[in-house]
Design an enzyme around this catalytic site. Structure first.
Site, PDB file in Angstrom:
ATOM      1  N   SER A 100       0.828  -1.203   0.000  1.00 53.53           N
ATOM      2  CA  SER A 100       0.000   0.000   0.000  1.00 53.53           C
ATOM      3  C   SER A 100       0.857   1.245   0.000  1.00 53.53           C
ATOM      4  O   SER A 100       0.366   2.331  -0.274  1.00 53.53           O
ATOM      5  CB  SER A 100      -0.856   0.044   1.267  1.00 53.53           C
ATOM      6  OG  SER A 100      -1.551  -1.133   1.435  1.00 53.53           O
ATOM      7  N   HIS A 121      -0.994  -3.215  -6.923  1.00 57.62           N
ATOM      8  CA  HIS A 121      -1.744  -2.930  -5.697  1.00 57.62           C
ATOM      9  C   HIS A 121      -3.241  -3.174  -5.901  1.00 57.62           C
ATOM     10  O   HIS A 121      -3.891  -2.443  -6.649  1.00 57.62           O
ATOM     11  CB  HIS A 121      -1.467  -1.472  -5.289  1.00 57.62           C
ATOM     12  CG  HIS A 121      -2.074  -1.070  -3.999  1.00 57.62           C
ATOM     13  ND1 HIS A 121      -2.328   0.243  -3.679  1.00 57.62           N
ATOM     14  CD2 HIS A 121      -2.492  -1.801  -2.933  1.00 57.62           C
ATOM     15  CE1 HIS A 121      -2.855   0.299  -2.474  1.00 57.62           C
ATOM     16  NE2 HIS A 121      -2.971  -0.924  -2.002  1.00 57.62           N
ATOM     17  N   GLU A 133      -3.726  -0.641  -8.886  1.00 50.65           N
ATOM     18  CA  GLU A 133      -2.806   0.498  -9.020  1.00 50.65           C
ATOM     19  C   GLU A 133      -1.433  -0.091  -9.379  1.00 50.65           C
ATOM     20  O   GLU A 133      -0.895  -0.923  -8.643  1.00 50.65           O
ATOM     21  CB  GLU A 133      -2.757   1.252  -7.678  1.00 50.65           C
ATOM     22  CG  GLU A 133      -2.006   2.560  -7.704  1.00 50.65           C
ATOM     23  CD  GLU A 133      -2.053   3.276  -6.333  1.00 50.65           C
ATOM     24  OE1 GLU A 133      -2.081   2.603  -5.284  1.00 50.65           O
ATOM     25  OE2 GLU A 133      -2.054   4.517  -6.322  1.00 50.65           O
ATOM     26  N   ASN A 171      -3.355   5.744  -1.499  1.00 49.98           N
ATOM     27  CA  ASN A 171      -3.271   6.026  -0.058  1.00 49.98           C
ATOM     28  C   ASN A 171      -2.851   7.445   0.266  1.00 49.98           C
ATOM     29  O   ASN A 171      -3.041   7.898   1.392  1.00 49.98           O
ATOM     30  CB  ASN A 171      -2.389   4.987   0.622  1.00 49.98           C
ATOM     31  CG  ASN A 171      -3.186   3.706   0.807  1.00 49.98           C
ATOM     32  OD1 ASN A 171      -4.288   3.745   1.367  1.00 49.98           O
ATOM     33  ND2 ASN A 171      -2.684   2.609   0.299  1.00 49.98           N
TER      34      ASN A 171
END
Ligand code: CAA
Length: 264
Positions: A100, A121, A133, A171
């Site tokens: 992450s 991701h 991602e 994130n």
């Protein structure tokens, strides 16, 4: 998340070796896959046994075309996995991380193939959410990025590419939102239910930030905030003290049965 990733990869017809040295972890992963596949089968998805038949737990890292690492959000643990994978997997294999927030470039530096190291991701619950991602480290090659974006498409996901900056895109946006919700709770602005109702009904989010933090894991949220804080160098990314305190108390969210809410 490893179980969810194994499930979608096996669901695309590929064989998956599932490796986790932590006692009982692969069994828990397989149990979660069985439950999820049963839910999908009820809605006309494929035969769960056929998918599970392509997933085999293994006792150590084995030769494969691709590794997708999904261990704890701790740079030294991940670097160790990448070092070992570099020795165990063929030279042409791609080594991907579901991280992450840990820099892909530092995972790549632990190997002799930085051009074939990349971030892949996924989002929780992996069988449901459509995004992957794709994060390029400093030396990730165009071929590796194209291969992983192509694979994401074959898994039924949409790839979106980000550069290797703290928190990438997902994130960088999501965690400050969750952290701010915890500050609002700590400062007594509202009760958890009210905070989450405001986000679900006010912003049409499928779940509120506190319920989402429980789904992600509060320890993971703290780990990601620490990466943002250190990497971006601003105190506005410091994890909220209440988030840290819940982790100290063992209230990690759904996985421990209690976070901002209780789960039975
Ligand atoms: N496996 C298979 N199917 C599943 C599933 C699973 N694990 N979980 C949910 N589903 C299916 C359900 O069967 C249901 O299907 P139908 O609509 O066809 O009946 C559908 O998904 C919706 O599920 P529910 O009805 O149980 O509940 P819901 O509508 O509240 O949705 C949710 C649950 C999918 C979790 C939804 O609330 C949601 O999308 N929440 C946001 C999740 C999110 O933001 N995730 C990202 C977290 S960030 C992250 O993962 C990465 C990071 O770096 C931190």
């Amino acid at each position: 998340m490893g179980g969810g990733i194994a499930q979608v990869v096996a669901g695309s017809g590929r064989r998956v070796s599932l490796y986790d040295p932590y006692p009982g972890a692969t069994d828990r992963g397989l149990a979660a896959m069985r439950k999820s596949l049963a839910r999908l089968a009820e809605k006309g998805g494929g035969d769960p046994d056929e998918v599970l038949g392509r997933v085999g737990p293994v006792e150590d890292l084995v030769a494969a075309d691709l590794m997708i690492e999904a261990v704890v959000e701790d740079a030294s643990v991940k670097e160790d996995v990448f070092r070992r994978a570099d020795a165990a997997l063929p030279a042409e294999a791609i080594l991907a991380s579901n991280t992450s927030s840990i820099p892909i470039t530092s995972l790549a530096a632990a190997t002799s193939r930085p051009d074939r190291v990349i971030g892949m991701h996924f989002f929780n619950p992996v069988p449901v959410l459509k995004l992957v991602e794709v994060i390029r480290g400093l030396e990730t090659s165009d071929e590796t990025a194209a291969a992983i974006a192509g694979l994401a498409g074959e898994l039924g996901k949409t790839p979106a590419e980000a550069r290797d900056f703290p928190g990438f895109v997902s994130n960088r946006i999501l965690m400050p939102f969750i952290n701010e919700a915890v500050w609002a709770l700590m400062e007594g602005v509202a009760e958890p239910e009210a905070i989450d109702t405001i986000a679900t009904l006010g912003f049409a989010h499928p779940m509120g930030p506190l319920a989402l933090a429980d789904l992600i894991g509060l320890d993971t949220c703290v780990a990601i905030m620490e990466v943002l804080h250190a990497g971006l160098g601003s105190d506005r990314y410091a994890p909220c003290p209440l988030l840290r305190q819940y982790v100290q108390a063992g209230r990690l969210g759904r996985k421990s049965g209690r976070g901002f809410y209780e789960y039975r």
